[in-house]
Design an enzyme around this catalytic site. Structure first.
Site, PDB file in Angstrom:
ATOM      1  N   ASP A 107      41.131 105.695  24.055  1.00  0.00           N
ATOM      2  CA  ASP A 107      40.553 107.044  23.967  1.00  0.00           C
ATOM      3  C   ASP A 107      41.620 108.036  23.512  1.00  0.00           C
ATOM      4  O   ASP A 107      41.338 108.971  22.760  1.00  0.00           O
ATOM      5  CB  ASP A 107      40.015 107.502  25.328  1.00  0.00           C
ATOM      6  CG  ASP A 107      39.017 106.528  25.911  1.00  0.00           C
ATOM      7  OD1 ASP A 107      38.365 105.814  25.131  1.00  0.00           O
ATOM      8  OD2 ASP A 107      38.895 106.477  27.149  1.00  0.00           O
TER       9      ASP A 107
HETATM   10  C1  26A Z   1      28.415 103.048  29.342  1.00  0.00           C
HETATM   11  N1  26A Z   1      29.746 102.786  29.869  1.00  0.00           N
HETATM   12  C2  26A Z   1      29.961 101.481  30.418  1.00  0.00           C
HETATM   13  C3  26A Z   1      30.745 103.744  29.772  1.00  0.00           C
HETATM   14  C4  26A Z   1      32.051 103.561  30.254  1.00  0.00           C
HETATM   15  C5  26A Z   1      32.979 104.584  30.035  1.00  0.00           C
HETATM   16  N2  26A Z   1      32.681 105.729  29.392  1.00  0.00           N
HETATM   17  C6  26A Z   1      31.419 105.851  28.954  1.00  0.00           C
HETATM   18  N3  26A Z   1      30.462 104.908  29.144  1.00  0.00           N
HETATM   19  N4  26A Z   1      32.693 102.565  30.928  1.00  0.00           N
HETATM   20  C7  26A Z   1      33.966 102.965  31.107  1.00  0.00           C
HETATM   21  N5  26A Z   1      34.149 104.184  30.570  1.00  0.00           N
HETATM   22  C8  26A Z   1      35.358 104.994  30.523  1.00  0.00           C
HETATM   23  O1  26A Z   1      36.272 104.402  29.664  1.00  0.00           O
HETATM   24  C9  26A Z   1      37.495 105.040  29.940  1.00  0.00           C
HETATM   25  C10 26A Z   1      38.644 104.214  29.416  1.00  0.00           C
HETATM   26  O2  26A Z   1      38.556 104.037  28.066  1.00  0.00           O
HETATM   27  C11 26A Z   1      36.066 105.115  31.850  1.00  0.00           C
HETATM   28  O3  26A Z   1      35.571 106.212  32.579  1.00  0.00           O
HETATM   29  C12 26A Z   1      37.525 105.299  31.429  1.00  0.00           C
HETATM   30  O4  26A Z   1      37.997 106.606  31.663  1.00  0.00           O
END
Ligand code: 26A
Length: 347
Positions: free
Chosen positions: A301
């Protein structure tokens, strides 16, 4: 007010903790993966809350990118859309976003809790188990509210988390169409292997609008496997070439596919739809001594944050990739998907 960058995603609070490989095994979780939780995973959240080394940090992949881009850019540069509950978790997110100066226009759900993600760390790996809750209820009608659509119309760059394909493909389509029709920049991140695997149709449909694809090697491999390219699953360049040349709504801009690969060089393919030409490049990552790495939660990110900020600043592809690699290196030296304060500047 006009904010050049608009981001859309799932706002989540990260409950981050170190765990053992056995703990991951108990819940059938892989060391480096991101999943949507099922019933059997629910006890994880209560267990993590009791762990000694718990860190509660603002998360949500595209929200991390939005915060990171605002960290780099001048004030009032980034707006983020997503859906949260009316609770202390949302207060925490608002607090973090305020610290970075990120403007949010949340859709607020009265009866549903803010989403959360258990970020389970084993060494340099992170396993993300997410309960979307309120984040799952984002509706495109929120973007269409006149005051919000004004923000969309005033923006020049859009960044959407692929994770949001599980929530509101119509919202992504709205932004993508608008960007294509007005010759603005539209970027998407594959986000996790399960997106190209299980959300293939909405992903394929959104790619026509996309100028920049950002993904990592395991997401590229998952894409290959779900798109009859299984024999090329480990050939990042081949997969990037395939994605780059897919049909494109706005042919005034080329499509650039960026595959990060951990410590290996980043592979970048650009396809110009008017000339049919491909350009292939590879960029080494910034070396960082292993002992400086706190955790890799949010590294991808942060890369996207730096890259998008570079584009907003009018930097070329090479420089924007470098800002991305700088931002990723900064973020992995912090706990969770965060950046250091006092602010550091790109050099
Ligand atoms: C739909 N899902 C599974 C998700 C996520 C997500 N953000 C949006 N949708 N699953 C994990 N994360 C975020 O990814 C970040 C790391 O790249 C987590 O909250 C974490 O901060």
């Amino acid at each position: 007010m006009s904010f050049p960058l608009v981001c859309l995603g799932n706002p989540l609070l990260d409950l981050q903790s170190d765990v053992t490989p056995e703990y991951l095994q108990k819940y059938d979780l892989k060391a480096d993966d991101a999943i949507l939780v099922e019933e059997k995973h629910m006890p994880i959240f209560e267990e993590v809350l009791k762990m000694d080394n718990l860190n509660v940090v603002a998360g949500g992949a595209a929200q991390n990118t939005a915060r990171g881009a605002q960290y780099i850019l001048e004030p009032n540069s980034v707006v983020y859309f997503g859906s949260v509950g009316r609770d202390v978790y949302a207060d925490k997110l608002n607090e973090a976003n305020a610290k970075y100066g990120l403007r949010t226009e949340y859709q607020v759900q009265d009866d549903i809790a803010t989403g959360k993600c258990a970020a389970l760390i084993t060494g340099s790996h992170r396993s993300l188990a997410t309960d979307l809750a309120a984040a799952n209820h984002f509706k495109e009608t929120h973007l269409q509210k006149p005051e919000n659509w004004k923000l969309v119309e005033n923006a020049k760059f859009f960044y959407v988390g692929g994770f949001h394909l599980t929530v509101s493909p119509p919202a992504i389509e709205l932004l993508g169409k608008h960007a294509a029709e007005t010759n603005k920049v539209f970027a998407i991140n594959f986000s996790a292997p399960f997106i190209p695997q299980f959300f293939k149709e909405p992903l394929d449909n959104s790619l026509q609008y996309v100028d920049y694809v950002i993904a990592n090697e395991s997401e590229a491999a998952a894409y290959a496997e779900s798109h009859d390219l299984a024999d090329k699953a480990n050939d990042l360049e081949a997969v990037a070439k395939h994605v780059a040349q897919l049909p494109k709504a706005n042919t005034k801009r080329p499509r650039t596919v960026i595959f990060t690969h951990g410590l290996e060089p980043t592979i970048v393919v650009t396809h110009d739809h008017t000339t049919g030409e491909n350009s292939v490049k590879s960029y080494p990552v910034r070396e960082l001594a292993a002992e400086k790495v706190k955790d890799t939660n949010g590294a991808g990110d942060a890369f996207a944050a730096g890259f998008m900020a570079g584009l907003v600043q009018g930097k070329d592809l090479d420089k924007s990739i470098d800002v991305g690699q700088w931002a990723a290196a900064l973020s992995i030296q912090e706990i969770g998907p965060s950046f250091p304060f006092p602010k550091q500047t790109y050099a």
